[in-house]
Design an enzyme around this catalytic site. Structure first.
Site, PDB file in Angstrom:
ATOM      1  N   VAL A  17       0.811  -1.232   0.000  1.00 29.73           N
ATOM      2  CA  VAL A  17       0.000   0.000   0.000  1.00 29.73           C
ATOM      3  C   VAL A  17       0.840   1.276   0.000  1.00 29.73           C
ATOM      4  O   VAL A  17       0.292   2.365  -0.081  1.00 29.73           O
ATOM      5  CB  VAL A  17      -1.029   0.034   1.167  1.00 29.73           C
ATOM      6  CG1 VAL A  17      -2.001  -1.125   1.072  1.00 29.73           C
ATOM      7  CG2 VAL A  17      -0.324   0.078   2.516  1.00 29.73           C
ATOM      8  N   ALA A  40       4.521  -0.115  11.839  1.00 32.59           N
ATOM      9  CA  ALA A  40       5.531   0.831  12.326  1.00 32.59           C
ATOM     10  C   ALA A  40       6.775   0.009  12.616  1.00 32.59           C
ATOM     11  O   ALA A  40       6.666  -1.144  13.066  1.00 32.59           O
ATOM     12  CB  ALA A  40       5.062   1.537  13.591  1.00 32.59           C
ATOM     13  N   TYR A  94       2.449   2.133  22.482  1.00 30.07           N
ATOM     14  CA  TYR A  94       1.756   2.170  21.182  1.00 30.07           C
ATOM     15  C   TYR A  94       2.339   3.306  20.336  1.00 30.07           C
ATOM     16  O   TYR A  94       2.334   3.265  19.115  1.00 30.07           O
ATOM     17  CB  TYR A  94       0.251   2.332  21.404  1.00 30.07           C
ATOM     18  CG  TYR A  94      -0.591   1.946  20.207  1.00 30.07           C
ATOM     19  CD1 TYR A  94      -0.588   0.638  19.730  1.00 30.07           C
ATOM     20  CD2 TYR A  94      -1.398   2.881  19.563  1.00 30.07           C
ATOM     21  CE1 TYR A  94      -1.356   0.285  18.628  1.00 30.07           C
ATOM     22  CE2 TYR A  94      -2.173   2.529  18.469  1.00 30.07           C
ATOM     23  CZ  TYR A  94      -2.148   1.235  18.011  1.00 30.07           C
ATOM     24  OH  TYR A  94      -2.913   0.890  16.929  1.00 30.07           O
ATOM     25  N   LYS A 112      -2.739   6.430  13.925  1.00 28.64           N
ATOM     26  CA  LYS A 112      -4.177   6.114  13.983  1.00 28.64           C
ATOM     27  C   LYS A 112      -5.006   7.396  14.126  1.00 28.64           C
ATOM     28  O   LYS A 112      -6.116   7.487  13.592  1.00 28.64           O
ATOM     29  CB  LYS A 112      -4.487   5.153  15.144  1.00 28.64           C
ATOM     30  CG  LYS A 112      -3.971   3.739  14.951  1.00 28.64           C
ATOM     31  CD  LYS A 112      -4.573   3.045  13.751  1.00 28.64           C
ATOM     32  CE  LYS A 112      -4.251   1.566  13.719  1.00 28.64           C
ATOM     33  NZ  LYS A 112      -4.575   0.949  12.408  1.00 28.64           N
ATOM     34  N   THR A 127      -3.308 -10.874  17.274  1.00 29.40           N
ATOM     35  CA  THR A 127      -2.931 -11.095  15.870  1.00 29.40           C
ATOM     36  C   THR A 127      -1.422 -10.880  15.731  1.00 29.40           C
ATOM     37  O   THR A 127      -0.762 -10.463  16.678  1.00 29.40           O
ATOM     38  CB  THR A 127      -3.628 -10.072  14.951  1.00 29.40           C
ATOM     39  OG1 THR A 127      -3.166  -8.762  15.318  1.00 29.40           O
ATOM     40  CG2 THR A 127      -5.138 -10.131  15.061  1.00 29.40           C
TER      41      THR A 127
HETATM   42  P1  NAP Z   1      -2.372  -8.476  10.965  1.00 33.86           P
HETATM   43  O1  NAP Z   1      -3.083  -9.749  10.776  1.00 33.86           O
HETATM   44  O2  NAP Z   1      -0.881  -8.541  11.156  1.00 33.86           O
HETATM   45  O3  NAP Z   1      -2.736  -7.500   9.756  1.00 33.86           O
HETATM   46  C1  NAP Z   1      -1.975  -6.350   9.446  1.00 33.86           C
HETATM   47  C2  NAP Z   1      -1.839  -6.351   7.955  1.00 33.86           C
HETATM   48  O4  NAP Z   1      -1.218  -5.156   7.465  1.00 33.86           O
HETATM   49  C3  NAP Z   1      -0.977  -7.516   7.474  1.00 33.86           C
HETATM   50  O5  NAP Z   1      -1.648  -8.193   6.442  1.00 33.86           O
HETATM   51  C4  NAP Z   1       0.250  -6.786   6.985  1.00 33.86           C
HETATM   52  O6  NAP Z   1       1.036  -7.477   6.054  1.00 33.86           O
HETATM   53  C5  NAP Z   1      -0.392  -5.569   6.398  1.00 33.86           C
HETATM   54  N1  NAP Z   1       0.600  -4.590   5.960  1.00 33.86           N
HETATM   55  C6  NAP Z   1       1.608  -4.019   6.655  1.00 33.86           C
HETATM   56  N2  NAP Z   1       2.327  -3.215   5.864  1.00 33.86           N
HETATM   57  C7  NAP Z   1       1.752  -3.275   4.622  1.00 33.86           C
HETATM   58  C8  NAP Z   1       2.023  -2.671   3.370  1.00 33.86           C
HETATM   59  N3  NAP Z   1       3.047  -1.807   3.196  1.00 33.86           N
HETATM   60  N4  NAP Z   1       1.224  -2.976   2.316  1.00 33.86           N
HETATM   61  C9  NAP Z   1       0.198  -3.824   2.455  1.00 33.86           C
HETATM   62  N5  NAP Z   1      -0.116  -4.435   3.605  1.00 33.86           N
HETATM   63  C10 NAP Z   1       0.671  -4.161   4.682  1.00 33.86           C
HETATM   64  O7  NAP Z   1      -2.920  -7.692  12.245  1.00 33.86           O
HETATM   65  P2  NAP Z   1      -4.382  -7.135  12.631  1.00 33.86           P
HETATM   66  O8  NAP Z   1      -4.340  -6.985  14.100  1.00 33.86           O
HETATM   67  O9  NAP Z   1      -5.441  -7.948  11.987  1.00 33.86           O
HETATM   68  O10 NAP Z   1      -4.356  -5.655  12.036  1.00 33.86           O
HETATM   69  C11 NAP Z   1      -5.323  -5.186  11.117  1.00 33.86           C
HETATM   70  C12 NAP Z   1      -5.704  -3.754  11.432  1.00 33.86           C
HETATM   71  O11 NAP Z   1      -6.428  -3.710  12.670  1.00 33.86           O
HETATM   72  C13 NAP Z   1      -4.528  -2.793  11.609  1.00 33.86           C
HETATM   73  O12 NAP Z   1      -4.865  -1.540  11.061  1.00 33.86           O
HETATM   74  C14 NAP Z   1      -4.410  -2.697  13.114  1.00 33.86           C
HETATM   75  O13 NAP Z   1      -3.773  -1.509  13.546  1.00 33.86           O
HETATM   76  C15 NAP Z   1      -5.885  -2.702  13.470  1.00 33.86           C
HETATM   77  N6  NAP Z   1      -6.197  -2.984  14.880  1.00 33.86           N
HETATM   78  C16 NAP Z   1      -5.715  -4.116  15.460  1.00 33.86           C
HETATM   79  C17 NAP Z   1      -6.009  -4.359  16.802  1.00 33.86           C
HETATM   80  C18 NAP Z   1      -5.484  -5.587  17.485  1.00 33.86           C
HETATM   81  O14 NAP Z   1      -5.483  -5.623  18.720  1.00 33.86           O
HETATM   82  N7  NAP Z   1      -5.061  -6.614  16.760  1.00 33.86           N
HETATM   83  C19 NAP Z   1      -6.809  -3.454  17.528  1.00 33.86           C
HETATM   84  C20 NAP Z   1      -7.299  -2.316  16.894  1.00 33.86           C
HETATM   85  C21 NAP Z   1      -6.974  -2.084  15.557  1.00 33.86           C
HETATM   86  P3  NAP Z   1       2.518  -7.984   6.567  1.00 33.86           P
HETATM   87  O15 NAP Z   1       2.265  -9.052   7.569  1.00 33.86           O
HETATM   88  O16 NAP Z   1       3.167  -8.415   5.324  1.00 33.86           O
HETATM   89  O17 NAP Z   1       3.192  -6.791   7.182  1.00 33.86           O
END
Ligand code: NAP
Length: 256
Positions: free
Chosen positions: A66, A96, A156, A163, A194
């Site tokens: 992205v 990050a 964080y 965010k 995750t």
């Molecule tokens: P996740 O499974 O690790 O998903 C994060 C995704 O972002 C991965 O597929 C990752 O790919 C991708 N990504 C990172 N850099 C990228 C790039 N340059 N281009 C395209 N994709 C990229 O973790 P998740 O927890 O489900 O996170 C998903 C969203 O939810 C994030 O925005 C996170 O901040 C948000 N969120 C998570 C939580 C929580 O507690 N888990 C809480 C609130 C919000 P790679 O693995 O290749 O880097």
């Protein structure tokens, strides 16, 4: 017939079966949507293929970093060819550099700040710009955020600042795209175990604190994020845009 039958969309951010994007994609699929998936690099390709192909062997699965405009343009060009028009986009992507999530926020380097904002916030703008022309009958763009955008969550750090930017981008995009019936909203999720979450120092402590202090006395489960995203994607949310919806067991209302 599901509430999303006839709707097509693009999902950014499936890394593995624990990804929030996968929970939401499953919910959208069960509600009848047809989806295109993207993955960042070769490392994740097999994982994403294995998961996405459970929706049908012909599911479109495309590479997309992205931070690269040409990747995003190519994804929407191919989605347009496959579906004609689309009405759903999920942005579930954040990054990050690890060192920026360990020390003090004041030590954040210029480069870590830039990368975190590019991947985690600007990407929503770039994605919305390419998605909008395909949303000929309106649409719903959903992005994932976290409470660290508005309150200090130790460690964080720069991700909280990114965010905050993501949430502000959501509001400005909602204003720009509203006349075209395109809605843009964030889901602010409580902590979910995750891959990305494990990069945050003290994450397991965070799960315990939520369980103890949130009014519902438990953590959110991914299926609940799927259900909220399905609501936001549906006509039931037709008048909701520019919002941050908290799906966190109520933790956000607490002062102490
Ligand atoms: P996740 O499974 O690790 O998903 C994060 C995704 O972002 C991965 O597929 C990752 O790919 C991708 N990504 C990172 N850099 C990228 C790039 N340059 N281009 C395209 N994709 C990229 O973790 P998740 O927890 O489900 O996170 C998903 C969203 O939810 C994030 O925005 C996170 O901040 C948000 N969120 C998570 C939580 C929580 O507690 N888990 C809480 C609130 C919000 P790679 O693995 O290749 O880097």
């Amino acid at each position: 017939m599901g509430i999303l039958t006839g709707k097509c969309g693009v999902v950014f951010g499936v890394a593995n079966k624990r990804s929030i994007a996968w929970a939401i994609a499953q919910a959208w699929h069960q509600a009848g949507a047809r989806l295109v998936f993207t993955y960042q690099g070769e490392r994740l390709k097999d994982n994403v293929h294995q998961l996405a192909e459970t929706f049908g062997a012909d599911t479109l699965i495309l590479p997309c970093d992205v931070t690269r405009d040409e990747d995003i343009q190519s994804v929407f060009a191919q989605a347009g060819q496959a579906f004609g028009s689309i009405s759903l986009v999920l942005h579930s992507v954040a990054f990050a550099p690890r060192e920026a999530l360990e020390g003090d926020f004041v030590s954040t380097s210029r480069e870590a700040f830039r990368v975190a904002h590019d991947v985690s916030a600007y990407s929503l703008v770039a994605i919305a710009r390419e998605a909008a022309p395909l949303m000929t009958d309106g649409g719903s763009i959903v992005a994932m955020t976290y409470y660290g955008a508005e309150k200090v969550v130790p460690k964080y750090n720069v991700m909280g600042v990114a965010k905050a930017s993501l949430e502000a981008c959501t509001r400005y995009l909602a204003y720009d795209l509203g006349p075209r019936k395109i809605r843009v909203n964030c889901i602010s999720a409580g902590p979910v175990n995750t891959l990305a979450a494990r990069g945050i120092a003290g994450f397991s402590e965070m799960l315990k604190i939520y369980e103890a202090r949130a009014p519902l006395k438990r953590n959110v489960v991914p299926e609940e994020l799927g259900a909220t995203a399905t609501f936001l994607a549906s006509d039931g949310a037709a008048a909701i845009t520019g919002q941050v919806l908290y799906v966190d067991g109520g933790y956000q209302i607490m002062g102490m």
